[in-house]
Write a protein that holds these residues in place. Structure first.
Motif, PDB file in Angstrom:
ATOM      1  N   LEU A  50       0.460  -1.223   0.002  1.00  0.00           N
ATOM      2  CA  LEU A  50      -0.021   0.044   0.328  1.00  0.00           C
ATOM      3  C   LEU A  50       0.438   1.147   0.145  1.00  0.00           C
ATOM      4  O   LEU A  50       0.969   1.917  -0.405  1.00  0.00           O
ATOM      5  N   GLY A  51       1.808   1.446   0.705  1.00  0.00           N
ATOM      6  CA  GLY A  51       2.623   3.007   1.439  1.00  0.00           C
ATOM      7  C   GLY A  51       3.293   3.071  -0.128  1.00  0.00           C
ATOM      8  O   GLY A  51       2.909   3.901  -0.457  1.00  0.00           O
ATOM      9  N   SER A  52       3.743   1.807  -0.697  1.00  0.00           N
ATOM     10  CA  SER A  52       4.637   2.708  -1.840  1.00  0.00           C
ATOM     11  C   SER A  52       3.706   2.366  -3.012  1.00  0.00           C
ATOM     12  O   SER A  52       3.854   4.000  -3.852  1.00  0.00           O
ATOM     13  N   SER A  53       2.769   2.506  -2.885  1.00  0.00           N
ATOM     14  CA  SER A  53       1.765   2.714  -3.837  1.00  0.00           C
ATOM     15  C   SER A  53       1.259   4.413  -4.111  1.00  0.00           C
ATOM     16  O   SER A  53       1.395   5.308  -5.059  1.00  0.00           O
ATOM     17  N   LEU A  54       0.732   4.307  -3.299  1.00  0.00           N
ATOM     18  CA  LEU A  54       0.712   5.789  -2.203  1.00  0.00           C
ATOM     19  C   LEU A  54       1.002   6.857  -2.527  1.00  0.00           C
ATOM     20  O   LEU A  54       0.327   7.884  -3.445  1.00  0.00           O
ATOM     21  N   GLY A  55       2.896   6.347  -2.583  1.00  0.00           N
ATOM     22  CA  GLY A  55       4.213   7.273  -2.905  1.00  0.00           C
ATOM     23  C   GLY A  55       4.179   7.529  -4.293  1.00  0.00           C
ATOM     24  O   GLY A  55       4.268   9.062  -4.172  1.00  0.00           O
ATOM     25  N   VAL A  56       2.968   7.301  -5.316  1.00  0.00           N
ATOM     26  CA  VAL A  56       3.353   7.508  -6.622  1.00  0.00           C
ATOM     27  C   VAL A  56       2.472   7.706  -7.119  1.00  0.00           C
ATOM     28  O   VAL A  56       2.452   7.877  -8.578  1.00  0.00           O
ATOM     29  N   ILE A 252      17.239  17.159 -12.517  1.00  0.00           N
ATOM     30  CA  ILE A 252      16.554  18.412 -12.635  1.00  0.00           C
ATOM     31  C   ILE A 252      15.652  17.845 -11.103  1.00  0.00           C
ATOM     32  O   ILE A 252      15.229  17.071 -10.835  1.00  0.00           O
ATOM     33  N   GLY A 253      15.507  19.110 -10.606  1.00  0.00           N
ATOM     34  CA  GLY A 253      15.030  18.300  -9.037  1.00  0.00           C
ATOM     35  C   GLY A 253      15.894  18.875  -8.088  1.00  0.00           C
ATOM     36  O   GLY A 253      16.910  20.153  -7.973  1.00  0.00           O
ATOM     37  N   PRO A 254      15.786  19.245  -6.372  1.00  0.00           N
ATOM     38  CA  PRO A 254      14.463  18.450  -6.597  1.00  0.00           C
ATOM     39  C   PRO A 254      13.409  18.560  -6.580  1.00  0.00           C
ATOM     40  O   PRO A 254      13.110  20.048  -6.589  1.00  0.00           O
ATOM     41  N   ILE A 255      11.963  18.032  -6.966  1.00  0.00           N
ATOM     42  CA  ILE A 255      10.738  18.794  -7.335  1.00  0.00           C
ATOM     43  C   ILE A 255      10.043  17.500  -6.121  1.00  0.00           C
ATOM     44  O   ILE A 255      10.513  16.867  -5.611  1.00  0.00           O
ATOM     45  N   ASP A 256       9.199  18.557  -5.384  1.00  0.00           N
ATOM     46  CA  ASP A 256       7.394  18.150  -4.777  1.00  0.00           C
ATOM     47  C   ASP A 256       7.407  16.948  -5.385  1.00  0.00           C
ATOM     48  O   ASP A 256       5.630  17.422  -6.651  1.00  0.00           O
ATOM     49  N   GLY A 257       7.294  15.900  -5.874  1.00  0.00           N
ATOM     50  CA  GLY A 257       6.451  15.127  -6.813  1.00  0.00           C
ATOM     51  C   GLY A 257       4.426  14.204  -6.261  1.00  0.00           C
ATOM     52  O   GLY A 257       4.359  13.270  -6.944  1.00  0.00           O
ATOM     53  N   VAL A 263       5.078  18.655 -11.372  1.00  0.00           N
ATOM     54  CA  VAL A 263       5.274  17.438 -11.679  1.00  0.00           C
ATOM     55  C   VAL A 263       5.018  17.429 -13.439  1.00  0.00           C
ATOM     56  O   VAL A 263       5.942  16.887 -14.117  1.00  0.00           O
ATOM     57  N   LEU A 264       3.689  17.672 -13.814  1.00  0.00           N
ATOM     58  CA  LEU A 264       3.431  17.902 -14.891  1.00  0.00           C
ATOM     59  C   LEU A 264       4.321  19.292 -15.989  1.00  0.00           C
ATOM     60  O   LEU A 264       4.851  18.379 -16.745  1.00  0.00           O
ATOM     61  N   SER A 265       4.540  20.017 -15.365  1.00  0.00           N
ATOM     62  CA  SER A 265       5.278  21.033 -16.113  1.00  0.00           C
ATOM     63  C   SER A 265       6.638  20.094 -15.905  1.00  0.00           C
ATOM     64  O   SER A 265       7.546  20.494 -17.288  1.00  0.00           O
TER      65      SER A 265
END
Length: 360
Positions: A50-56, A252-257, A263-265
């Motif tokens: 669960l946790g890993s999937s919620l993170g992405v 490129i980064g770090p960005i807020d995932g 993310v889109l930009s």
């Protein structure tokens, strides 16, 4: 079924990634919220990672909205973070069969979907696979871009090093997304300079630097601390540049995932400008958006069926001790009497039982 649909009006209109192309950025952000809830609901009935999937969740929506999958190949490393990907790629109706006989795999699986180009259930193989797809593309095969999504734990392994070295040498257009949640299945170890701080202003991505500039201060505190640690650990000798830049990657980064606009930009800019290998460093939170997972020590890495409201897991009781527990206790007892005994773990001491020896 009616109640479930009413909670996810946008997600109900998505039969596949092509449907994401017609949504506005605001709708994609709203879709991510619905998708996160749908993942929680699905895993509560079957158990799983669960946790890993919620993170992405946001990264998954962004990748499928920006890139042209399945022509563009997305490779998930380790693969246990692919539940949102499965939901968006036509398998939502089968999520109730997750990890069951004749049901959906808990990882990506080539025979299951054209959107799973690489069967992965082990770590650190994604960059090698992505490079292979790019070589095939450049040799005239009917495939597009390749995107490897790899965690901060997986990228420290030898296979990832080798792939980074090869990708930098080849110089082919390739995308690596470093999903940095500082929460692998066990604490990462080693001297790997994993995180990078600056994108060279002289690179083809100079205009994107403005997007990432000041991102560190805009991040929530835990992620801001991680970004600061990244700068301290990785930058190294300033005149020689960063580790990945020395390998030939644009960084490129770090960005807020979890910020859909960022993310889109970044994904759109990278896709439009890339000529060689690119690494996008995204800071994320394992278990993001589900309080019981965010507050858990292991961020609900692997769970049994659970109550969505309370997060309480329903684990069946057994009088028989677990094999891993018996092994771990026996190993610790033997090692206590024989100092020559050494334990080697596959980066998961808790899952192999050797944590008992380590603790003692």
């Amino acid at each position: 079924m009616t109640d479930r649909k009413s909670k996810t009006p946008l997600l109900d209109t998505v039969a596949g990634p092509a449907d994401l192309k017609r949504l506005t950025d605001g709708e994609l952000s709203a879709l991510a919220h619905e998708l996160r809830s749908d993942v929680v609901e699905a895993v509560s009935r079957t158990g799983g990672h669960l946790g890993s999937s919620l993170g992405v969740v946001e990264l998954t929506v962004g990748i499928h909205a920006v890139f042209d999958t399945p022509r563009d190949k997305v490779i998930w490393d380790v693969g246990h973070q692919c539940y949102p990907h499965k939901i968006l790629t036509g398998r939502r109706h089968r999520m109730g069969t997750l990890r069951q006989k004749d049901g959906l795999s808990g990882f990506t699986k080539r025979s299951e979907s054209d959107y799973d180009p690489f069967g992965a259930a082990h770590s650190s193989t994604s960059i090698s696979a992505a490079l292979g797809f790019t070589v095939g593309r450049d040799m005239g095969m009917p495939t597009g871009d390749a995107i490897a999504v790899i965690g901060d734990g997986s990228i420290s392994a030898g296979m990832a090093y080798e792939a980074l070295n090869n990708a930098g040498h080849e110089g082919r257009r390739l995308f690596v997304i470093l999903n940095d949640n500082e929460m692998s299945i066990a604490p990462p170890t080693g001297a790997m300079s994993t995180y990078l701080s600056n994108l060279s202003r002289n690179s083809p991505f100079a205009p994107l630097h403005a997007i990432a500039e000041g991102m560190e201060q805009a991040l929530p505190k835990p992620m801001r601390d991680g970004a600061r640690r990244a700068r301290e650990m990785v930058t190294g000798v300033e005149s020689k540049g960063t580790f990945f830049e020395e390998l030939g990657f644009d960084y490129i980064g770090p960005i807020d995932g979890h910020d859909m606009d960022q993310v889109l930009s970044v994904l759109r800019g990278a896709r439009a400008r890339a000529t060689g290998p690119v690494l996008i460093h995204a800071c994320t939170v394992k278990g993001k958006g589900y309080a019981p997972a965010e507050g858990s020590a292991d961020k609900y890495h692997g769970v049994s069926k659970f109550d969505v409201e309370t997060g309480e897991q329903s684990k069946g009781k057994s009088n028989a001790p677990a094999y891993t527990s018996v092994f771990g206790e026996t190993l610790a007892d033997l090692a206590a009497r024989d100092p020559a005994i050494v334990a080697v773990t596959a980066a998961m001491p808790g899952g192999t039982g050797v944590n008992k020896m380590a603790d003692r």
